[in-house]
Write a protein that holds these residues in place. Structure first.
Motif, mmCIF file in Angstrom:
data_model
loop_
_atom_site.group_PDB
_atom_site.id
_atom_site.type_symbol
_atom_site.label_atom_id
_atom_site.label_comp_id
_atom_site.label_asym_id
_atom_site.label_seq_id
_atom_site.Cartn_x
_atom_site.Cartn_y
_atom_site.Cartn_z
ATOM 1 N N ARG A 191 0.589 -0.884 0.113
ATOM 2 C CA ARG A 191 -0.273 0.119 0.175
ATOM 3 C C ARG A 191 0.972 1.168 -0.209
ATOM 4 N NH1 ARG A 191 -5.060 -0.559 1.476
ATOM 5 N NH2 ARG A 191 -6.128 -2.925 2.347
ATOM 6 N N LEU A 192 0.788 1.759 -0.728
ATOM 7 C CA LEU A 192 1.359 3.374 -0.665
ATOM 8 C C LEU A 192 1.516 4.305 0.340
ATOM 9 C CD1 LEU A 192 2.278 5.387 -2.909
ATOM 10 C CD2 LEU A 192 0.120 6.692 -2.882
ATOM 11 N N SER A 193 0.772 4.333 1.402
ATOM 12 C CA SER A 193 0.638 4.962 3.091
ATOM 13 C C SER A 193 1.449 3.972 3.663
ATOM 14 C CB SER A 193 -1.020 4.202 3.241
ATOM 15 O OG SER A 193 -0.957 2.609 3.440
ATOM 16 N N GLU A 194 1.968 2.841 3.155
ATOM 17 C CA GLU A 194 3.322 2.192 4.106
ATOM 18 C C GLU A 194 4.380 2.644 3.513
ATOM 19 O OE1 GLU A 194 2.496 -1.651 4.029
ATOM 20 O OE2 GLU A 194 0.998 -1.437 5.008
ATOM 21 N N VAL A 195 4.717 3.291 2.194
ATOM 22 C CA VAL A 195 5.986 3.430 1.356
ATOM 23 C C VAL A 195 6.528 4.949 2.176
ATOM 24 C CG1 VAL A 195 7.093 4.410 -1.330
ATOM 25 C CG2 VAL A 195 4.998 2.130 -0.468
ATOM 26 N N ALA A 196 8.305 4.933 1.946
ATOM 27 C CA ALA A 196 8.657 6.107 2.570
ATOM 28 C C ALA A 196 9.356 6.839 1.470
ATOM 29 C CB ALA A 196 9.789 5.833 3.428
ATOM 30 N N GLU A 197 9.460 6.936 0.221
ATOM 31 C CA GLU A 197 10.119 6.897 -0.938
ATOM 32 C C GLU A 197 9.558 7.690 -1.632
ATOM 33 O OE1 GLU A 197 9.661 3.643 -0.735
ATOM 34 O OE2 GLU A 197 12.113 3.430 0.474
ATOM 35 N N LEU A 198 9.414 8.820 -2.052
ATOM 36 C CA LEU A 198 8.550 9.651 -2.636
ATOM 37 C C LEU A 198 8.599 9.342 -3.777
ATOM 38 C CD1 LEU A 198 7.906 13.230 -2.704
ATOM 39 C CD2 LEU A 198 10.149 13.602 -3.269
ATOM 40 N N ASN A 199 9.214 8.651 -4.567
ATOM 41 C CA ASN A 199 8.866 8.943 -6.004
ATOM 42 C C ASN A 199 7.577 7.810 -6.992
ATOM 43 O OD1 ASN A 199 10.992 10.372 -7.009
ATOM 44 N ND2 ASN A 199 12.562 7.915 -7.188
ATOM 45 N N PRO A 200 6.795 7.161 -6.141
ATOM 46 C CA PRO A 200 5.851 6.334 -5.765
ATOM 47 C C PRO A 200 4.579 7.319 -4.919
ATOM 48 C CG PRO A 200 7.221 4.977 -4.978
ATOM 49 C CD PRO A 200 7.729 5.946 -4.490
ATOM 50 N N TRP A 201 5.129 8.323 -4.492
ATOM 51 C CA TRP A 201 3.344 8.888 -4.877
ATOM 52 C C TRP A 201 3.840 10.261 -5.731
ATOM 53 C CZ3 TRP A 201 1.034 9.823 -0.158
ATOM 54 C CH2 TRP A 201 0.732 8.545 0.783
ATOM 55 N N GLN A 202 4.454 10.367 -5.869
ATOM 56 C CA GLN A 202 5.067 11.310 -7.476
ATOM 57 C C GLN A 202 3.562 10.321 -8.158
ATOM 58 O OE1 GLN A 202 8.376 12.925 -7.196
ATOM 59 N NE2 GLN A 202 8.346 14.262 -7.178
ATOM 60 N N GLU A 203 4.428 9.258 -8.405
ATOM 61 C CA GLU A 203 4.197 8.632 -9.716
ATOM 62 C C GLU A 203 2.583 8.595 -9.524
ATOM 63 O OE1 GLU A 203 4.274 4.175 -11.569
ATOM 64 O OE2 GLU A 203 5.712 4.402 -10.432
ATOM 65 N N ALA A 204 1.863 7.919 -8.144
ATOM 66 C CA ALA A 204 0.759 7.757 -7.767
ATOM 67 C C ALA A 204 -0.594 8.886 -8.614
ATOM 68 C CB ALA A 204 0.370 7.768 -6.644
ATOM 69 N N VAL A 205 0.277 10.125 -8.347
ATOM 70 C CA VAL A 205 -0.547 11.686 -8.369
ATOM 71 C C VAL A 205 -0.119 11.572 -10.002
ATOM 72 C CG1 VAL A 205 -0.812 12.772 -5.728
ATOM 73 C CG2 VAL A 205 1.132 13.214 -7.607
#
Length: 407
Positions: A191-205
């Protein structure tokens, strides 16, 4: 078996057996830490020796003073005292809250896994169950598969259609039974909520913006998904302030009504700034928060399309940023304190919208107002299995007022 915990609740267990009889265990002490599917399964196994699945939503039941927890045994034990006269399923019981459903659904999920060329490597397990949905899971050689059964939300139809149109943006579908709102999908990662790296969050948006740009709203209209005209949002909120439903249905006092009325000018100003962008309404996820995005080897994928519809795209990004901004202890926020601002700017670029006078706080506020109205519309006349219990509106109303007062 009993619990000595001070927060223990006295519970009556009814367990359906394969021969149609029921076994009853009355006056059992169950603690708050055991109020989960897995916790109740462990409790019953230690109590009776039975492996069982939960038929009814334990968390909702535990709001009642003397709850009855209904379960279904998957194994047998000799010598249990049984009765044939106990048949009191809860009112408005969903299919997955009735004996026999799990066996049928588990076989269907295993069939979907086999048809995909994969192999199950463990038993089908129940992950969650409540009035709106039930989720099952099975480990497989390829990494796992889920079955989600919904309560008429069109999630199976929406996910299947989006997977065909934008396969890189949502989870792979193994099988769907649209008439039953059953959906089997491959497990998609962390789950994205558990990920500490920034790149996956940027990919999600970025993926969220791609959905808003590229999936024609006519697709969701054709599936019967709801539409939420953004221009009318404040008008509908004003109507709710005046409505008897605020007290009669949602049990809110006059002090809450007054606070909501006083918050309206702030909400109206934020609404005006977003309206000035003149963005069209588009396909939206409806619950675009990090628990509904998975990070795997092939990137970020959005799932749980049960609230998909046609609405202003800022309602998606606004809800994601609301969820993130209210959780300072998220792993990613400890290493990226400007996460919210970064994601807002990344989203605007991906959507192709220049920065304007509308701020991310405006999108957050309007996203919460939308959630109040959408859930109020959906659940005002809703009938669940616990008398008088209706989900979500009081929580989001409280949050909306708080953030408007802080703005």
């Amino acid at each position: 078996m009993t619990s000595a915990a001070s927060d223990a609740v006295r519970v009556r267990f009814l367990i359906s057996l394969a021969d149609g009889t029921w076994v009853e265990f009355a006056d059992q002490a169950v603690s708050a830490t055991q109020l989960s599917v897995s916790g109740l399964q462990v409790y019953v196994r230690e109590l009776s020796g039975l492996d069982a699945i939960v038929l009814h939503d334990a968390e909702a039941l535990f709001r009642q003073p003397s709850p009855t927890v209904r379960m279904e045994a998957l194994t047998s034990v000799q010598g249990l005292p049984t009765a044939t006269c106990i048949t009191d399923l809860p009112p408005h019981a969903r299919p997955w809250q009735q004996p026999g459903w799990f066996t049928q659904a588990a076989a269907w999920l295993l069939g979907a896994v086999h048809a995909s060329g994969d192999t199950a490597t463990g038993p089908v397990r129940q992950i969650s169950t409540y009035d709106l949905a039930c989720v099952l899971y099975v480990e497989t050689a390829a990494g796992g598969a889920y079955l989600k059964a919904g309560d008429g939300s069109r999630e199976a139809a929406v996910t299947t259609r989006l997977a065909a149109l934008q396969p890189e943006l949502t989870v792979p579908v193994l099988r769907a039974a649209l008439s039953r709102d059953w959906l089997a999908t491959r497990a998609g990662g962390q789950r994205l909520s558990e990920v500490a790296e920034l790149n996956p969050w940027q990919e999600a948006v970025t993926h969220l913006a791609a959905i808003h740009r590229e999936v024609d709203p006519s697709v969701l209209r054709g599936l019967g998904c709801p539409e939420f005209p953004f221009r009318r949002l404040v008008e509908e909120l004003e109507a709710l302030v005046k409505s008897e439903a605020l007290t009669r249905v949602w049990d809110q006092d006059e002090a809450t009504r007054t606070r909501l009325r006083e918050a309206l000018p702030t909400i109206r100003q934020a609404h005006g700034r977003i309206l000035a962008l003149d963005l069209p309404e588009r396909t939206v996820h409806g619950d675009a928060q990090p628990m509904n995005a998975l990070v795997g080897a092939d990137g970020v994928r959005w799932f749980d399309w049960s609230e998909a519809g046609v609405a202003h795209p800022f309602l998606d990004i606004g809800w994601l940023l609301a969820w993130v901004s209210l959780r300072p202890s998220l792993p990613v926020r400890t290493t990226h304190p400007q996460l919210v601002e970064t994601l807002w700017e990344d989203y605007l670029r991906a959507l192709g919208t220049a920065k304007t006078g509308a701020a991310w706080q405006d999108a957050r506020l309007l996203a919460l107002a939308h959630r109040v109205l959408a859930y109020e519309q959906r659940f005002r006349s809703w009938e669940g299995t616990v008398s008088g219990a209706r989900p979500y509106v009081p929580y989001y109303l409280k949050l909306l007022i708080k953030l408007a007062e802080e703005a």
